[in-house]
Design a protein around this motif. Structure first.
Motif, short mmCIF file in Angstrom:
data_model
loop_
_atom_site.label_atom_id
_atom_site.label_comp_id
_atom_site.label_asym_id
_atom_site.label_seq_id
_atom_site.Cartn_x
_atom_site.Cartn_y
_atom_site.Cartn_z
N UNK A 37 0.81 -1.22 0.00
CA UNK A 37 0.00 0.00 0.00
C UNK A 37 0.84 1.27 0.00
N UNK A 38 2.16 1.13 0.07
CA UNK A 38 3.08 2.27 0.01
C UNK A 38 3.63 2.37 -1.40
N UNK A 39 3.24 3.41 -2.12
CA UNK A 39 3.65 3.52 -3.52
C UNK A 39 5.16 3.66 -3.69
N UNK A 40 5.87 3.95 -2.60
CA UNK A 40 7.32 4.10 -2.67
C UNK A 40 8.07 2.81 -2.32
N UNK A 41 7.35 1.75 -1.98
CA UNK A 41 8.02 0.51 -1.61
C UNK A 41 8.54 -0.21 -2.85
N UNK A 42 9.49 -1.11 -2.63
CA UNK A 42 10.04 -1.88 -3.74
C UNK A 42 9.00 -2.81 -4.35
N UNK A 43 8.14 -3.38 -3.53
CA UNK A 43 7.11 -4.28 -4.05
C UNK A 43 6.08 -3.50 -4.87
N UNK A 44 5.72 -2.31 -4.42
CA UNK A 44 4.80 -1.49 -5.21
C UNK A 44 5.42 -1.12 -6.55
N UNK A 45 6.70 -0.81 -6.54
CA UNK A 45 7.38 -0.48 -7.80
C UNK A 45 7.39 -1.68 -8.73
N UNK A 46 7.65 -2.85 -8.18
CA UNK A 46 7.66 -4.07 -9.00
C UNK A 46 6.28 -4.33 -9.59
N UNK A 47 5.25 -4.19 -8.77
CA UNK A 47 3.88 -4.42 -9.25
C UNK A 47 3.48 -3.39 -10.31
N UNK A 48 3.88 -2.16 -10.10
CA UNK A 48 3.49 -1.08 -11.01
C UNK A 48 4.23 -1.14 -12.34
N UNK A 49 5.52 -1.40 -12.28
CA UNK A 49 6.37 -1.31 -13.47
C UNK A 49 6.63 -2.66 -14.13
N UNK A 50 6.31 -3.75 -13.41
CA UNK A 50 6.57 -5.07 -13.98
C UNK A 50 8.00 -5.53 -13.85
N UNK A 51 8.85 -4.69 -13.29
CA UNK A 51 10.25 -5.05 -13.10
C UNK A 51 10.90 -4.06 -12.15
N UNK A 52 11.90 -4.51 -11.41
CA UNK A 52 12.56 -3.62 -10.46
C UNK A 52 13.86 -4.24 -9.97
N UNK A 53 14.79 -3.36 -9.62
CA UNK A 53 15.99 -3.80 -8.91
C UNK A 53 15.66 -3.81 -7.43
N UNK A 54 16.05 -4.87 -6.75
CA UNK A 54 15.65 -5.07 -5.36
C UNK A 54 16.83 -4.95 -4.42
N UNK A 55 16.54 -4.51 -3.20
CA UNK A 55 17.54 -4.49 -2.14
C UNK A 55 17.87 -5.93 -1.74
N UNK A 56 18.97 -6.15 -1.03
CA UNK A 56 19.29 -7.52 -0.59
C UNK A 56 18.18 -8.18 0.22
N UNK A 57 17.53 -7.42 1.10
CA UNK A 57 16.45 -8.01 1.91
C UNK A 57 15.28 -8.45 1.03
N UNK A 58 14.87 -7.60 0.11
CA UNK A 58 13.73 -7.94 -0.73
C UNK A 58 14.05 -9.10 -1.66
#
Length: 351
Positions: A84-105
């Protein structure tokens, strides 16, 4: 993960929003009640994060400063994974279809995909669009018609998620929710952090996911109550040392329509609430992440398939409460689990 005794949690769904915050207070009230003359914590912190109330208690080897670091770690992980946070890595992945992730994610996503595969899809972190159709992500509850579900179900297939190093990508229309594993990973991370910084005895309630660090100050096991899905009180108590206890049940989040109860634990194959004769599943083990994931998956599987999974992997123990109130425990909990009502039916499953 999540209610009073024992920590009922989420199940075949995912997401920080699937648990009710008030449940945590009930869990700890029972925990305290199960531990007569328990020492007072040396430091204690209550916070609201990941859409639930968390309570961190240090008994030996730590102070408020250590809890400051633990809280900061929770906030950090929440910021990475909240759908629900548009700035999170998961939100970015869902929105853009791809993302670079932090080690934790990247680590959490990789482990989640492995567990989805291990459970044959009983856990599927791509069920988020279906959850949203039911209103479990917003509170605008509705029973989706078969056409709606038929259109969404092709998007539920985490085998189509690509993860290469720290780069993830999704097929068009797919969205992920890591809530079914996020608190488990967080519990493991906090336990590791506390131990590395000298904590010898602590009890963490992450919205119902119970993570025990070491034993109680007197050396005896922690006693964690498991909620009775049929009402108030507990089914029984499990003794643990340095382990996680996570429970999922249909009573955690649900709505009723035309006299029918619909809960948030969805079967990814049908997109509908999983109904297989179970009222709750509690998983006990060394890994909070595995316990979190399996509490969802085993509920969806049903008791017999879940027991076969236990016999195959043997890296966890479990308590199954059936709709009729009967209880089944796996053999590793014999001598560690005590029924609250001795007249209740208890079966001990053997390997």
């Amino acid at each position: 993960m999540n209610q009073n005794p024992g920590a009922p949690i989420e199940t075949r769904r995912s997401a920080f929003h699937v648990k009710r915050p008030f449940a945590v207070c009930l869990v700890f009230a029972l925990l305290a009640g199960c531990a007569p003359a328990q020492a007072r914590p040396a430091a204690e912190r209550t916070l609201f994060a990941m859409d639930t109330v968390m309570t961190l208690r240090l008994y030996e080897g730590g102070d408020e400063g250590l809890l400051d670091g633990a809280e900061a770690r929770v906030r950090e992980l929440e910021g990475l994974w909240s759908v629900t946070d548009e700035n999170s890595e998961i939100s970015a992945l869902n929105r853009d279809g791809g993302a670079r992730l932090s080690p934790d994610t990247a680590a959490l996503l990789g482990s989640a995909l492995e567990l989805c595969g291990r459970t044959g899809g009983a856990l599927d972190i791509s069920v988020y669009p279906v959850l949203r159709a039911w209103g479990f992500t917003t509170g605008d509850y509705a029973v989706p018609d078969d056409q709606t579900l038929a259109a969404l179900l092709p998007l539920v297939d985490c085998t189509q998620v690509s993860l290469e190093g720290n780069r993830a990508s999704l097929p068009p229309g797919m969205e992920l929710d890591l809530g079914s594993v996020a608190k488990g990973y967080t519990g493991d991370a906090l336990a590791g952090y506390l131990k590395e910084n000298g904590a010898a005895s602590a009890l963490l309630d992450l919205g119902g996911n119970i993570q025990a660090v070491g034993a109680k100050p007197d050396g005896s096991p922690w006693r964690v109550a498991i909620r009775d899905p049929a009402g108030e009180g507990s089914v029984g108590v499990v003794a643990v040392t340095d382990q996680a206890v996570v429970t999922s049940g249909g009573y955690e989040r649900y709505f009723e329509e035309d006299g029918v109860r619909y809960w948030h634990i969805l079967d990814p194959e049908t997109g509908k609430p999983a109904r297989n004769g179970l009222a709750s599943v509690t998983v006990v083990g060394e890994s909070g992440l595995v316990c979190d994931a399996l509490s969802t998956a085993l509920f969806v599987m049903g008791r017999e398939e879940a027991l076969e999974h236990w016999r195959q992997y043997r890296d966890f123990e479990a308590v199954f409460v059936a709709d009729d109130g009967s209880v089944t425990i796996t053999a590793g909990l014999e001598g560690r689990f005590t029924l609250a009502d001795q007249s209740r039916s208890l079966t001990i499953a053997q390997a």
